[in-house]
Scaffold this motif. Sequence first.
Motif, PDB file in Angstrom:
ATOM      1  N   SER A 159       4.726 -15.097  -1.800  1.00 52.19           N
ATOM      2  CA  SER A 159       5.487 -15.290  -0.542  1.00 52.19           C
ATOM      3  C   SER A 159       6.970 -14.967  -0.666  1.00 52.19           C
ATOM      4  O   SER A 159       7.582 -14.474   0.281  1.00 52.19           O
ATOM      5  CB  SER A 159       5.339 -16.727  -0.044  1.00 52.19           C
ATOM      6  OG  SER A 159       3.995 -17.031   0.178  1.00 52.19           O
ATOM      7  N   THR A 160       7.577 -15.251  -1.818  1.00 59.43           N
ATOM      8  CA  THR A 160       9.023 -15.010  -1.948  1.00 59.43           C
ATOM      9  C   THR A 160       9.317 -13.573  -2.376  1.00 59.43           C
ATOM     10  O   THR A 160      10.339 -13.015  -1.981  1.00 59.43           O
ATOM     11  CB  THR A 160       9.650 -15.979  -2.972  1.00 59.43           C
ATOM     12  OG1 THR A 160       9.213 -17.297  -2.684  1.00 59.43           O
ATOM     13  CG2 THR A 160      11.161 -15.939  -2.930  1.00 59.43           C
ATOM     14  N   PHE A 161       8.433 -12.997  -3.187  1.00 63.04           N
ATOM     15  CA  PHE A 161       8.741 -11.655  -3.692  1.00 63.04           C
ATOM     16  C   PHE A 161       7.902 -10.548  -3.030  1.00 63.04           C
ATOM     17  O   PHE A 161       8.440  -9.659  -2.362  1.00 63.04           O
ATOM     18  CB  PHE A 161       8.564 -11.625  -5.213  1.00 63.04           C
ATOM     19  CG  PHE A 161       8.850 -10.282  -5.819  1.00 63.04           C
ATOM     20  CD1 PHE A 161      10.137  -9.754  -5.800  1.00 63.04           C
ATOM     21  CD2 PHE A 161       7.850  -9.525  -6.390  1.00 63.04           C
ATOM     22  CE1 PHE A 161      10.413  -8.508  -6.329  1.00 63.04           C
ATOM     23  CE2 PHE A 161       8.111  -8.271  -6.935  1.00 63.04           C
ATOM     24  CZ  PHE A 161       9.393  -7.777  -6.899  1.00 63.04           C
ATOM     25  N   LEU A 213       5.562 -10.488  -0.493  1.00 69.52           N
ATOM     26  CA  LEU A 213       5.432 -10.427   0.966  1.00 69.52           C
ATOM     27  C   LEU A 213       6.649  -9.767   1.658  1.00 69.52           C
ATOM     28  O   LEU A 213       6.467  -8.834   2.454  1.00 69.52           O
ATOM     29  CB  LEU A 213       5.174 -11.844   1.507  1.00 69.52           C
ATOM     30  CG  LEU A 213       4.893 -11.970   2.988  1.00 69.52           C
ATOM     31  CD1 LEU A 213       3.628 -11.231   3.366  1.00 69.52           C
ATOM     32  CD2 LEU A 213       4.739 -13.451   3.375  1.00 69.52           C
ATOM     33  N   PRO A 214       7.886 -10.217   1.367  1.00 63.31           N
ATOM     34  CA  PRO A 214       9.031  -9.550   2.021  1.00 63.31           C
ATOM     35  C   PRO A 214       9.124  -8.063   1.681  1.00 63.31           C
ATOM     36  O   PRO A 214       9.503  -7.253   2.530  1.00 63.31           O
ATOM     37  CB  PRO A 214      10.253 -10.304   1.470  1.00 63.31           C
ATOM     38  CG  PRO A 214       9.724 -11.592   0.967  1.00 63.31           C
ATOM     39  CD  PRO A 214       8.323 -11.353   0.525  1.00 63.31           C
ATOM     40  N   VAL A 215       8.753  -7.708   0.440  1.00 65.19           N
ATOM     41  CA  VAL A 215       8.813  -6.289   0.052  1.00 65.19           C
ATOM     42  C   VAL A 215       7.766  -5.492   0.836  1.00 65.19           C
ATOM     43  O   VAL A 215       8.044  -4.382   1.328  1.00 65.19           O
ATOM     44  CB  VAL A 215       8.604  -6.139  -1.478  1.00 65.19           C
ATOM     45  CG1 VAL A 215       8.428  -4.678  -1.868  1.00 65.19           C
ATOM     46  CG2 VAL A 215       9.782  -6.732  -2.225  1.00 65.19           C
ATOM     47  N   GLY A 272      14.265 -10.914  -3.609  1.00 58.79           N
ATOM     48  CA  GLY A 272      13.023 -11.639  -3.867  1.00 58.79           C
ATOM     49  C   GLY A 272      12.910 -12.000  -5.337  1.00 58.79           C
ATOM     50  O   GLY A 272      12.590 -13.143  -5.690  1.00 58.79           O
ATOM     51  N   ALA A 309       9.022  -5.227   4.435  1.00 60.40           N
ATOM     52  CA  ALA A 309      10.149  -4.278   4.501  1.00 60.40           C
ATOM     53  C   ALA A 309       9.629  -2.842   4.383  1.00 60.40           C
ATOM     54  O   ALA A 309      10.157  -1.931   5.029  1.00 60.40           O
ATOM     55  CB  ALA A 309      11.158  -4.585   3.396  1.00 60.40           C
ATOM     56  N   THR A 310       8.589  -2.641   3.566  1.00 61.90           N
ATOM     57  CA  THR A 310       8.005  -1.299   3.417  1.00 61.90           C
ATOM     58  C   THR A 310       7.351  -0.852   4.733  1.00 61.90           C
ATOM     59  O   THR A 310       7.553   0.280   5.187  1.00 61.90           O
ATOM     60  CB  THR A 310       6.954  -1.285   2.278  1.00 61.90           C
ATOM     61  OG1 THR A 310       7.556  -1.843   1.124  1.00 61.90           O
ATOM     62  CG2 THR A 310       6.464   0.121   1.983  1.00 61.90           C
ATOM     63  N   PRO A 354      13.546  -8.626   6.185  1.00 63.12           N
ATOM     64  CA  PRO A 354      12.923  -7.479   6.878  1.00 63.12           C
ATOM     65  C   PRO A 354      13.007  -7.577   8.403  1.00 63.12           C
ATOM     66  O   PRO A 354      13.050  -6.550   9.084  1.00 63.12           O
ATOM     67  CB  PRO A 354      11.460  -7.534   6.421  1.00 63.12           C
ATOM     68  CG  PRO A 354      11.437  -8.381   5.212  1.00 63.12           C
ATOM     69  CD  PRO A 354      12.595  -9.296   5.290  1.00 63.12           C
TER      70      PRO A 354
END
Lengths: 88, 534
Positions: A46-48, A50-52, B281, A55-56, B86
């Motif tokens: 969830s912290t690393f 998921l946001p990546v 992150g 964002a992709t 995001p």
Amino acid sequence: MPWPPKVFWVGLIIMYGSAVLGWTLEAVAKMNKIAPLPILYTSIYSTFLLPVIIATLYFFFPERAEAKRAREAAAREAKKAEEVKKEG
Amino acid sequence: MVDPIVVAIVVIYLLATVLIGYYSRVRLKSAMDYYVAGRRIGSVVNGLALESTYLSPASMLGLPAFIFLLGYPFWWAMVAIICGMPLATLLTAVALRKYAPVSYADYYADRYGDERLRWWIGIVLILGTILYITISLVGMALFMVAILKIPYLLALTIGTVITMFYVVYGGMIATSWNAAMQALVMSFSAMIAAAAIVWQLGGLEGVYYAAHASYPRIWNTPADFPEIPHVFTGAWIAIICWYFVWHLGFATMPYTVVRFFTVMDLKSARRSIFWCALIAGAFYVSLQIIGITAKYMIEKHHPIAVAAGGNMTAMAVLTQIQKTYGIGTIVDYSMIAAVEALGNPVILGILCAGGLAIAMSTAAGWAVVINTVIARDWMVKLLKWKKAEERPIFYGRLIAFIFLFVSFLVSIAPPALVLDLSGWAFIVIICSIGPGLILGLWWKRATRTAMWFTAIFMFILSMIAWMRAYFILGHHARFFLNDILFANPNALITPHQVWVIPVGFIVFVIVSLLTKPVEEERVQKYCVELTKEV
């Protein structure tokens, strides 16, 4: 009325869905009591990850749509030029 | 005695900062370079700069301290901070880059057709700038005092002078390049410290069991009531409020929004958020590991605890450290003490450099926001001051210097209230001027009156609510009317009065529906042209 693209809502559902699913599994299945699960799903996923991932999605799909529009515009221009040439 | 390796690493970092600032002047040729780096910043540099500017010492020192106090449920608040990044991509970043303004206030003045809005936006930003630069300078000094063992005033002076040098000298260009370097230093410092802890504890399972051994309730959630880790994380409403408290900041805060003005194109604006989320992150995962194991590491391995025969609690160790240095709160030292417990001078030196990096980048980010609003918007656009128009870079530099100097003076003896208020400053910006930013782009009906009303009303409401919770109920995390409505100060946990954010949006919508819309051409420009194909 302006409206953010579909991919925005998809990202939002994945993001909030993951949080709600995590809280539900913690409440129902006591997932937080199993070592080292909370480190894997709250921290690493969830912290690393998921946001990546979101964002992709948020740059990949708009860029793909932009490229498609550019191709279509180029094709229109070419067609127009061909018509002008024929008429000429 | 401080290990020379620690000092050497910090000196190398400070020299790199000065060198980047010095060489940036070569590229500084116009006011546009000073304000928005000539709009030549690429996605990787901007992404890294976004991370280090957005995340302040409140992240590096404060979040592990919150985990130390509130336990595992606080990790969800950190999830939301990174997941909020995001969201900015399609909500504000691309549309604002298309518009390409110079200052943060340009958007408000133009979208709502009222130049006077620059005054109010400037006032809100002055408040945010002083509070954020102060907390950054204090955080910077705290790292130097606790790790390099130098006097507080000397630490404060070193940090302020170096930040002043590169911001005043190189403007947005120096700030962007330094912020990118600082992002790498601060993130790497936390990652290497977390990796060393995981290694020492024998992997992720070891981390889990060590945290559990130090505090058996640490992994509990509200579902385990009454065996909760802390009253502030003891109910699901509290978890939801912690989740959302800092969630929308990245899309609306001035020091991140202006970074989208500096990138070279729309593609770079979108991609910069990918790079930001990637590095931030990893940084936050590291802080989560350090925070959750801090109690165990301090009690088992910190030199003070070891010297006492291993019978000291982590709180007793931190109290002793805080008494030695006399600044900040006891738990502010939990992160540094946990890393000190590793007993590795290289990691400690990199951590100190990382602490300086995160603090300097935030201070610099605010300084470049405020110098543009005051030197360009107020002096040139509103006051029509000829001298400021003729010498924009000089006045930009002067304003940056003044704000850094004033914050330095406040930092010499910072009242606890000033440091806590930075949390309120964050919320007040989102609830008072955030609705006008987001809805101004995505809702044609957004009106000038709604912008003014929300900006002033929510500023006052959030201030009253925050102050009442802080002074009467004892903590900003308590809902400000708990005693009146529920006769229980802990009935509802709403950190920093986070409810003001949805209330701000609702107020904005209601007032908009009751008042006259702005001119059609403005609506067309902002709600159609800028938001089309983001």
